[in-house]
Structure formats: C-alpha cells, structure tokens
Motif scaffolding. Structure first.
Motif, mmCIF file in Angstrom:
data_model
loop_
_atom_site.group_PDB
_atom_site.id
_atom_site.type_symbol
_atom_site.label_atom_id
_atom_site.label_comp_id
_atom_site.label_asym_id
_atom_site.label_seq_id
_atom_site.Cartn_x
_atom_site.Cartn_y
_atom_site.Cartn_z
ATOM 1 N N GLN A 89 0.861 -1.182 0.000
ATOM 2 C CA GLN A 89 0.000 0.000 0.000
ATOM 3 C C GLN A 89 0.904 1.240 0.000
ATOM 4 N N PRO A 90 1.140 1.796 -1.192
ATOM 5 C CA PRO A 90 2.117 2.876 -1.337
ATOM 6 C C PRO A 90 1.821 4.121 -0.508
ATOM 7 N N SER A 91 0.551 4.456 -0.324
ATOM 8 C CA SER A 91 0.219 5.697 0.379
ATOM 9 C C SER A 91 0.726 5.703 1.809
ATOM 10 N N THR A 92 0.845 4.517 2.405
ATOM 11 C CA THR A 92 1.350 4.410 3.781
ATOM 12 C C THR A 92 2.717 3.743 3.847
ATOM 13 N N ASN A 93 3.269 3.398 2.660
ATOM 14 C CA ASN A 93 4.573 2.742 2.570
ATOM 15 C C ASN A 93 4.624 1.491 3.452
ATOM 16 N N THR A 94 3.559 0.686 3.365
ATOM 17 C CA THR A 94 3.482 -0.527 4.180
ATOM 18 C C THR A 94 3.268 -1.751 3.303
ATOM 19 N N MET A 95 3.743 -2.895 3.813
ATOM 20 C CA MET A 95 3.489 -4.185 3.180
ATOM 21 C C MET A 95 2.970 -5.149 4.232
ATOM 22 N N SER A 96 2.070 -6.026 3.804
ATOM 23 C CA SER A 96 1.523 -7.044 4.698
ATOM 24 C C SER A 96 1.321 -8.323 3.914
ATOM 25 N N THR A 97 1.314 -9.447 4.623
ATOM 26 C CA THR A 97 1.110 -10.743 3.971
ATOM 27 C C THR A 97 -0.376 -10.995 3.788
ATOM 28 N N LEU A 98 -0.783 -11.135 2.542
ATOM 29 C CA LEU A 98 -2.188 -11.385 2.228
ATOM 30 C C LEU A 98 -2.494 -12.880 2.233
ATOM 31 N N LEU A 99 -1.622 -13.661 1.603
ATOM 32 C CA LEU A 99 -1.731 -15.116 1.570
ATOM 33 C C LEU A 99 -0.356 -15.696 1.869
ATOM 34 N N GLY A 100 -0.343 -16.843 2.561
ATOM 35 C CA GLY A 100 0.936 -17.439 2.917
ATOM 36 C C GLY A 100 1.009 -18.911 2.587
ATOM 37 N N GLU A 101 2.051 -19.552 3.093
ATOM 38 C CA GLU A 101 2.287 -20.971 2.809
ATOM 39 C C GLU A 101 1.130 -21.834 3.272
ATOM 40 N N ASP A 102 0.443 -21.423 4.345
ATOM 41 C CA ASP A 102 -0.701 -22.183 4.839
ATOM 42 C C ASP A 102 -1.862 -22.195 3.847
ATOM 43 N N ASP A 103 -1.836 -21.258 2.887
ATOM 44 C CA ASP A 103 -2.879 -21.215 1.855
ATOM 45 C C ASP A 103 -2.526 -22.094 0.656
ATOM 46 N N GLY A 104 -1.379 -22.786 0.754
ATOM 47 C CA GLY A 104 -1.011 -23.742 -0.278
ATOM 48 C C GLY A 104 -0.528 -23.119 -1.575
ATOM 49 N N ILE A 105 0.108 -21.955 -1.487
ATOM 50 C CA ILE A 105 0.581 -21.310 -2.707
ATOM 51 C C ILE A 105 2.102 -21.370 -2.811
ATOM 52 N N GLU A 106 2.572 -21.453 -4.046
ATOM 53 C CA GLU A 106 3.988 -21.310 -4.388
ATOM 54 C C GLU A 106 4.040 -20.275 -5.518
ATOM 55 N N PRO A 107 3.824 -19.020 -5.172
ATOM 56 C CA PRO A 107 3.515 -18.017 -6.204
ATOM 57 C C PRO A 107 4.710 -17.571 -7.026
ATOM 58 N N ASP A 108 4.513 -17.546 -8.332
ATOM 59 C CA ASP A 108 5.507 -17.001 -9.246
ATOM 60 C C ASP A 108 4.883 -15.908 -10.110
ATOM 61 N N SER A 109 3.620 -16.100 -10.479
ATOM 62 C CA SER A 109 2.917 -15.102 -11.284
ATOM 63 C C SER A 109 1.468 -15.030 -10.829
ATOM 64 N N LEU A 110 0.814 -13.926 -11.178
ATOM 65 C CA LEU A 110 -0.572 -13.740 -10.759
ATOM 66 C C LEU A 110 -1.235 -12.700 -11.630
#
Length: 237
Positions: free
Chosen positions: A191-212
């Motif tokens: 979220q650029p306006s606040t210069n923050t990052m947060s985890t939306l989905l993680g390993e527990d969601d069964g993803i190995e993300p490369d593209s989206l």
C-alpha cells in the motif's frame, strides 16, 4: 476476450492457452516459436507475449475463443515482462536497457538505463500497470518494487523483510499492489500511500507463487507457480 477467460503462458510446451476461469477447461491454444514468459492484453481482442530466447514480442489476435498469430516485434534484448501504457507497450529486459516503452509497431519511445555500482535494477522480469497509469516493477535480486511513470522516470522504491525474491506483480488499485514473494511462498500487499506491506496469503494457503493476475469484475486473484501446472483462485476482500 470475455472476463471469464484467462490467457496463460505455457512455458514448457511453447504455447499460450485460453482457459475458462469458471470451469478450468482449456478453450484454445496457440503454438509459438519459442518459450513464452509474460503476456498482457492490448485492448479486448489483442494480446502481446514475450519470447525472451529469440528477443521478440508476438502479437496475438483473440477471435472469440480462438487465438491467432499477428505480427512479430523484434526488440532490443532478452525481453521478459510486458504491460500496457495507454496505447503503447512497456517491456523489461534482464540487462541494459532495463525497460522500454514501445509502440505496437515496435518503435521505441522511451528507455531506462542505469549504470555504476549503485545501478537501480539487477533483474526486471515482471511489470504491471495500475489503473492510474503508473508502472510497477519487481526486482527479484534487489528485493525491491519500483514505481515509475509512463516516461520511465522513477517515482519511488519500496522494500520490506516480507519481500524475498519478488516476482509476479499486479495492481488492484493504485494503492493496492499485489506481489509474489516467491522464496517464502506468500502473496504480499503493498500500500504505497502508507509505505506498508503485509502478507495477504501465505504458505498455509497452499501457494507457491511465481505469477498472478487480478479480475476486477469478480474481485478474484489468480495465482500460479512456475512451471504453471495449476492456477489457484482467491477472493480479494
């Protein structure tokens, strides 16, 4: 191209494929002369696919559920990422120049170079455009996200401990940028306006993300590994 279809690069089989986002069934496929890396829509009935190994961009016409080859653009290096900027294309390379804005006829309008020990990029393989026309580039070596304007001027750079090997990137809004953090198997929300990052989905969601990619009509996120043997779908809330 309807909103309930996806255009997917099949890296290992040298194809782009059209798939139904509702049923998961493949609708059409088109054989290419080399392995594809990235694809973007150019309007509703055209697409552009990068072919890094032969330094080309293959333009494609979408006729209903049929994919047809159009013209080929010869570019200035091993081209990886691709997105649109107005009526033009923006492409990324793994060496100088790092980025170019080109017309759909292949004419270069803008280039971005950086030199010296403090050069800004080290690997620019993924890029996206937010609804306000801003460009967002992920660098998996520097672990950064760079915000640029349509003339390839750097506006801001973002980093976080959550970013490990950032790859695929897509924009939900100008203040909601989704990034695949590949090494820790997570999807990060910037979220650029606040210069923050947060985890939306993680390993527990069964993803190995490369593209989206993101579908604004259905507010769904489509996440794929590399090589893409399956695509997982999540609701963005």
């Amino acid at each position: 191209m309807s909103q309930d279809t996806l255009l997917v690069c099949n890296y290992s089989e040298y194809k782009v494929e059209l798939v139904s986002s509702q049923t998961g069934k493949w609708l059409s496929q088109l054989k290419l002369e080399s392995w594809p890396w990235s694809v973007c829509l150019v309007g509703r009935d055209r697409a552009a696919v990068t072919l890094p190994d032969i330094q080309k961009v293959q333009m494609i016409k979408i006729k209903g559920n049929t994919l047809v080859k159009d013209k080929v653009l010869k570019v200035n290096g091993d081209v990886y990422g691709i997105t649109t900027s107005g009526d033009n294309l923006v492409v990324t390379y793994i060496e100088q120049p790092w980025l170019e804005v080109i017309t759909t006829d292949g004419k270069v309008l803008h280039q971005f170079h950086s030199t010296g020990k403090s050069q800004h990029f080290k690997s620019t393989s993924f890029i996206t455009t937010s609804p306000d026309g801003t460009l967002w580039v992920s660098d998996w070596v520097n672990n950064t996200i760079t915000k640029m304007d349509a003339s390839l001027t750097i506006l801001q750079t973002f980093t976080s401990p959550l970013l490990e090997d950032p790859r695929g990137i897509t924009a939900v809004t100008e203040d909601e940028i989704l990034v695949c953090s590949s090494l820790n198997n997570s999807l990060v929300l910037l979220q650029p306006s606040t210069n923050t990052m947060s985890t939306l989905l993680g390993e527990d969601d069964g993803i190995e993300p490369d593209s989206l990619t993101y579908c604004p009509q259905e507010r769904k996120i489509f996440v794929a590994p590399n090589p893409t043997d399956s695509i997982k779908v999540f609701k963005f809330t």
